[in-house]
Design a protein around this motif. Structure first.
Motif: not given
Length: 298
Positions: A49-73
Motif C-alpha cells: 500500500t501507499d500509506i500505512v496508518a497506525c495507532e503508534d508508528t513505533r509499534v507498527t515499525r517493529v512488526l514491519l522490521e521483523r519482515y524486512g518491510i520498509q514503508q511510509r507510516l
C-alpha cells in the motif's frame, strides 16, 4: 506503480510480494502478541500500500522490521483523528491505497477507526477487511464457554455506579459476555460482575499469544477474590462470562427477594434462604445483600 512494485519477500518456504493493491482502505489485522501470527495476505498489503496508518508508528515499525518491510507510516489515533482523518480521506480520493492497523489485533475493535471507515464509505471508496488475530475471539474460543452466541461489550465504565448500571443492562443477555479490562481495575470489575451477575462461570485471559499467557477459569466471585489478593496483573486482559442460566431468576427479582427476607431474619440467614430458593451461592448472595443495604443507606 511505486518503488515496491517488483519487490518480493521470503519467510521460510513462503513468499509474499509488494505489488500495489487496488485503491481502497484496507483494515489489516495484526498480531496481538506473537509476531508470527501475521498472515501472508496482511504482509502483502502492508508492503504494497501507499500509506500505512497506525495507532503508534513505533509499534507498527517493529512488526514491519521483523519482515524486512520498509514503508511510509503515518499516525492515526484517537488524539489526532480529526486532523489525520481528512488527510487520509483525501489520499484515498486521489487513488492511493491505505492500510489501517491498530497496535494489536483487528482494527475498529475499541479504537477510532470507525470514524474513518464511515467517512470513507460516504465517499464511495472501497473498504477491504484483511482478517486475522483478534483478542476477543482468541479469549472466547479458549474459554470453554458457549460460543454459539456472544456479545463483545468493550470496556466497562470506570465509575462504580455507571459500571453497575451497565452490568445490570447486560445481565439478561442470553450470550457469553466478553469485556476488555485494564489490569488495575480488574479486581473491582470482577467484584462488581459477581455482585450483579451472580454465580456465573468466567475466564480471565491475559497476555494472549505472549510468553506469559494465562487463562484462569472459575466463578466470578472466586476470580474476584484471586485478583484482589494477587494484585493487578500485567498485560492486556480479556474477561469472558458465561450466559445466565435459563432457569435462573432475574437479578432484580433476586435483589427484591434478598431485601424482603432480610427484613425478617439476619443477613446470613436471608442469604442462605435465598440460596435455597434460587439455587445461587450463599456467599455471593450475602455479599450482594450487604451491597444493597449499603446503597440503601446512601
Amino acid at each position: 506503480m511505486n518503488n515496491h512494485d517488483q519487490k518480493r519477500y521470503s519467510i521460510g518456504s513462503s513468499a509474499f510480494s509488494a505489488v500495489p493493491p487496488e485503491p481502497a482502505l484496507y483494515l489489516v489485522a495484526t498480531p496481538i502478541g506473537n509476531l508470527s501470527d501475521i498472515t501472508l495476505r496482511a504482509l502483502e498489503v502492508l508492503a504494497g500500500t501507499d500509506i500505512v496508518a497506525c495507532e503508534d508508528t513505533r509499534v507498527t515499525r517493529v512488526l514491519l522490521e521483523r519482515y524486512g518491510i520498509q514503508q511510509r507510516l503515518t499516525a492515526y489515533h484517537e488524539h489526532n483523528a480529526e486532523q489525520a482523518g481528512p488527510r487520509l480521506l483525501a489520499a484515498l480520493e486521489e487513488g492511493k491505497s491505505i492500510a489501517l492497523v491498530s497496535d494489536a489485533g483487528t482494527p475498529l475493535v475499541s479504537d477510532p477507526g470507525l470514524r474513518l471507515v464511515q467517512a470513507v464509505q460516504e465517499k464511495g471508496v472501497r473498504v477491504v477487511p484483511i482478517p486475522g488475530p483478534s483478542a476477543v475471539l482468541a479469549a472466547l474460543t479458549a474459554s470453554g464457554l458457549p460460543t454459539d452466541a456472544f456479545l463483545f461489550a468493550g470496556f466497562l465504565p470506570a465509575k462504580a455506579g455507571q459500571r453497575r448500571s451497565r452490568l445490570e443492562a447486560l445481565a439478561a443477555t442470553p450470550a457469553t459476555l466478553v469485556f476488555f479490562e485494564s489490569p488495575r481495575r480488574l479486581a473491582d470489575s470482577l467484584k462488581a460482575m459477581a455482585e450483579t451477575l451472580g454465580a456465573r462461570q468466567a475466564v480471565v485471559a491475559r497476555e494472549l499469544t505472549k510468553v506469559f499467557e494465562e487463562i484462569r477459569r472459575g466463578s466470578l466471585s472466586d476470580l474476584a477474590a484471586h485478583y484482589a489478593s494477587a494484585g493487578a496483573p500485567k498485560g492486556e486482559v480479556v474477561v469472558c462470562i458465561g450466559p445466565p442460566d435459563a432457569a435462573a431468576p432475574d437479578v432484580k427479582d433476586t435483589d427484591r427477594l434478598l431485601l424482603a427476607l432480610s427484613e425478617e431474619m439476619s443477613a446470613s440467614k436471608a442469604a442462605g434462604e435465598a440460596a435455597r430458593m434460587t439455587g445461587g451461592k450463599k456467599s455471593d448472595l450475602y455479599r450482594r445483600l450487604l451491597t444493597l443495604r449499603a446503597e440503601g443507606e446512601k
